[in-house]
Design an enzyme around this catalytic site. Structure first.
Site, PDB file in Angstrom:
ATOM      1  N   LYS A 141       0.852  -1.205   0.000  1.00 51.37           N
ATOM      2  CA  LYS A 141       0.000   0.000   0.000  1.00 51.37           C
ATOM      3  C   LYS A 141       0.881   1.246   0.000  1.00 51.37           C
ATOM      4  O   LYS A 141       1.919   1.267   0.675  1.00 51.37           O
ATOM      5  CB  LYS A 141      -0.921  -0.019   1.230  1.00 51.37           C
ATOM      6  CG  LYS A 141      -1.962   1.098   1.264  1.00 51.37           C
ATOM      7  CD  LYS A 141      -2.890   0.932   2.454  1.00 51.37           C
ATOM      8  CE  LYS A 141      -3.929   2.046   2.524  1.00 51.37           C
ATOM      9  NZ  LYS A 141      -4.845   1.887   3.666  1.00 51.37           N
ATOM     10  N   SER A 185      -9.857   1.987   2.722  1.00 57.61           N
ATOM     11  CA  SER A 185      -8.966   2.764   1.876  1.00 57.61           C
ATOM     12  C   SER A 185      -7.957   1.913   1.113  1.00 57.61           C
ATOM     13  O   SER A 185      -7.395   2.366   0.123  1.00 57.61           O
ATOM     14  CB  SER A 185      -8.209   3.780   2.723  1.00 57.61           C
ATOM     15  OG  SER A 185      -7.356   3.123   3.655  1.00 57.61           O
ATOM     16  N   SER A 230     -10.162  -0.372   6.934  1.00 52.72           N
ATOM     17  CA  SER A 230      -9.541  -0.178   5.620  1.00 52.72           C
ATOM     18  C   SER A 230      -8.857  -1.405   5.024  1.00 52.72           C
ATOM     19  O   SER A 230      -8.452  -1.379   3.860  1.00 52.72           O
ATOM     20  CB  SER A 230      -8.538   0.971   5.671  1.00 52.72           C
ATOM     21  OG  SER A 230      -9.225   2.194   5.703  1.00 52.72           O
TER      22      SER A 230
END
Lengths: 138, 485
Positions: free
Chosen positions: B77, B152, B176
């Site tokens: 990420k 997210s 997330s």
């Protein structure tokens, strides 16, 4: 004798009035103290002034045409606090962290400023320092 | 990726059936083929990855590699720092920021001979539930390209779901990892707060953030957890406790285990298709010898409200560092220092980030601090007590991961509607508990997620139950149309 007695009565009444006045001052001070220490306790209506003050405190800018939108969205978010009010929070301590071991600090490790390569991400870097605009207007 | 799991791919490398270099090249080929549709990656690390794969192949050949996942590609990420590569947090503020050091969790996967292949798209600064808040582009859900992948960590979920890679890392502040895992039909695991070092993770809400893996199987997740968990002196909240070999939990059955199902997360707000798949999963656990009760956890009703005060408050402090002085982006407007700072933040932060900074700033401001921030922290205490009460009688808390399946782009423009997506995932963050989302079926052709929340540091229980579940189901083996192995 009579005037002396009048004098005593007058003093007695005056003293009581004085005490009464003093008591009200104390009550007023306590109320003001409580108000400022507890602060706002209920659901409120945000004003455009509140929004603009918050934008300024947060060092942000928002477009004029977006202000109404932000105001209504912030209002919706803050209105949700109603659901917290439904809980019994008497004698409840706030949770700041869920880590129960307690936080620790490691030994300091000296590093050279060069090792951090601050210049690589600095928008403006001169003479081993971040260059920024002047603080005061000319 | 032609393998069903990372463990299977690593075994194939060890047995000489393939090499890490071939597998890494295959990952880039898959990304080349499918990322124009999925848009999972913000940047690729092709040269570095292929060089590292060559080194790992040599180490495997010489018998130096002991990691069970050696040679397997992994996506990262884009809020996790990797020295020398860009870490943008999908924000214009950090568009050109190059990491000066590597996050502990990322260093641990590199040390375990996994191969980072690229940085994955996300909602800006991890604030969002759809990846629509990325400043660069929107990631699509491989199961339906017109739908969001969740957020997210939308890129992290989509890259695994589209078979570009078999593993990825994400971060979870209010769901997330688990919410995008549910939307994309993969496994997403949030460990206990403090289990994984946050050093090198760009902070959103420091008391809630936690790093965790995405994979197709819970067994792969168990191995990644064994690699990334552990004490780190660079993170003052890192737990000082031994890390078990989580892969040993991948055995046994669920006989005698007691499951709590909070009625607050299983009521009318849950779509019928989602509720039915979760009920099917419960029935499966019962068939295997577990039992369940519907319980009441009333503090969950206040979870959303308290989270959306605490997280923005912490975010407003954490994001104060982005001032146009140190982190690449600076506005050309502003005659004075303050004017420049305000202009830089005003032009580089997106709408959602600004909204949360404003809510946080307001909640922390003089006169409102007790009424909002402290009150939310007290609600957090009540939530923790309620979990303690439930865990004195039950082994695990089970619920849907999300109230609905993935929704179309632009369907939730009202922030409050978007935030409702996190209603089932937030309580675990507020209490710092481990939680996992497992694929548990489909509704209207889209994946449904099953959430299990465990006792503090009892990741092993979630792995054990996840393993038993995946032994009886095949949802984790199914591929989205057009993205098969």
């Amino acid at each position: 004798m009579y005037s002396y007695r009048c004098f005593l009565y007058f003093n007695f009444i005056f003293f009581n009035l004085y005490l009464f006045f003093l008591l009200w001052i104390v009550v007023l001070v306590i109320v003001v103290e409580l108000f400022f220490s507890v602060g706002y306790t209920g659901v409120m209506d945000l004003s455009m002034e509140d929004l603009e003050k918050t934008v300024s405190l947060a060092h942000l800018t928002v477009k004029e045409e977006k202000k109404e939108m932000y105001l209504s969205q912030m209002q919706s978010i803050l209105d949700q606090v109603d659901t917290i009010d439904a809980l019994d929070l008497a004698d409840v301590k706030p949770t700041e962290t869920v880590v129960e071991q307690g936080q620790f600090l490691r030994e300091d490790i000296p590093v050279k400023p060069d090792d951090l390569h601050l210049e690589k991400n600095a928008p403006l870097w001169e003479e081993q320092a971040f260059r920024v605009p002047r603080i005061l207007k000319r | 990726m032609s393998y069903a799991s990372a463990l299977e791919a690593a075994r194939a490398i060890k047995e000489g059936e393939t090499t890490s270099q071939k597998l890494t090249q295959a990952a880039f080929d898959a990304i080349n083929q499918t990322d124009q549709d999925v848009s999972a990656y913000v940047s690729l690390l092709k040269e570095e990855a292929l060089e590292q794969a060559t080194r790992v192949d040599a180490r495997i050949k010489s018998g130096e590699c002991r990691s069970p996942l050696a040679g397997v590609p992994i996506g990262i990420k884009d809020n996790l720092n990797l020295k020398g590569s860009k870490t943008t947090c999908s924000s214009k503020m950090l568009e050109n920021f190059v990491s000066p050091y590597t996050a502990t969790a990322v260093q641990k996967v590199i040390d375990a001979d996994l191969i980072p292949v690229g940085k994955l798209n996300m909602d800006e600064f991890a604030m969002g539930s759809s990846t629509e808040n990325s400043a660069f582009f929107t990631t699509k859900n491989p199961w339906n390209l017109d739908c969001v992948p969740g957020g997210s960590s939308g890129g992290s979920a989509a890259t695994v779901a589209s078979n570009q890679v078999l593993l990825s890392l994400g971060s979870d502040t209010g769901g997330s990892i688990r919410q995008p895992a549910a939307f994309c039909g993969v496994v997403g695991f949030k460990p206990t707060y403090g289990r994984v070092s946050r050093y090198g993770l760009v902070a959103f809400a420091s008391s809630l953030d936690q790093i965790g893996p995405f994979s197709r199987t819970i067994e792969d997740t168990a191995h990644v957890l064994s690699i990334i968990c552990g004490h780190d002196a660079h993170d003052s909240t890192s737990l000082q406790m031994d890390v078990p070999d989580f892969s040993t939990a991948c055995m046994g059955d669920v006989k005698g285990l007691k499951i709590a199902v909070p009625e607050e997360l299983f009521g009318e707000a849950i779509d019928e298709g989602v509720r039915q798949r979760v009920q099917d999963s419960l029935d499966l656990f019962v068939e295997q010898g577990a039992s369940y009760d519907i319980v009441s956890m009333t503090s969950f009703n206040a979870a959303l409200a308290s989270y959306y005060i605490i997280a923005p408050a912490e975010a407003s402090a954490n994001l104060a560092r982005f001032d146009g002085v140190r982190y690449t982006h600076r506005s050309s407007d502003g005659e004075t220092l303050k004017e420049m700072i305000v202009a830089s933040r005003g032009e580089a932060f997106g709408e959602e980030v600004k909204r949360r900074i404003m809510v946080g700033t307001f909640a922390l401001s003089s006169g409102y601090y007790d009424a909002f921030y402290v009150k939310a922290q007290k609600a957090r205490t009540v939530m923790r007590r309620e979990f303690d009460r439930i865990f004195s009688d039950y082994d695990v808390v089970l619920s849907p991961t999300t109230p609905s399946v993935a929704f179309p782009f632009g369907a939730k423009e009202d922030p409050m509607q978007m935030y409702l997506n996190d209603s089932a995932t937030i309580p675990a963050n507020m209490a710092g508990l481990p939680a996992v989302s497992l694929p548990c079926g489909f509704s209207d052709g889209m994946p449904v997620g099953l959430q299990l929340v465990g006792k503090p540091c009892d990741e092993a229980m979630l792995i054990k139950m996840g393993y038993a579940f995946q032994q009886q189901t095949d949802f984790h083996k199914r591929d989205a149309e057009g993205f098969s192995r």
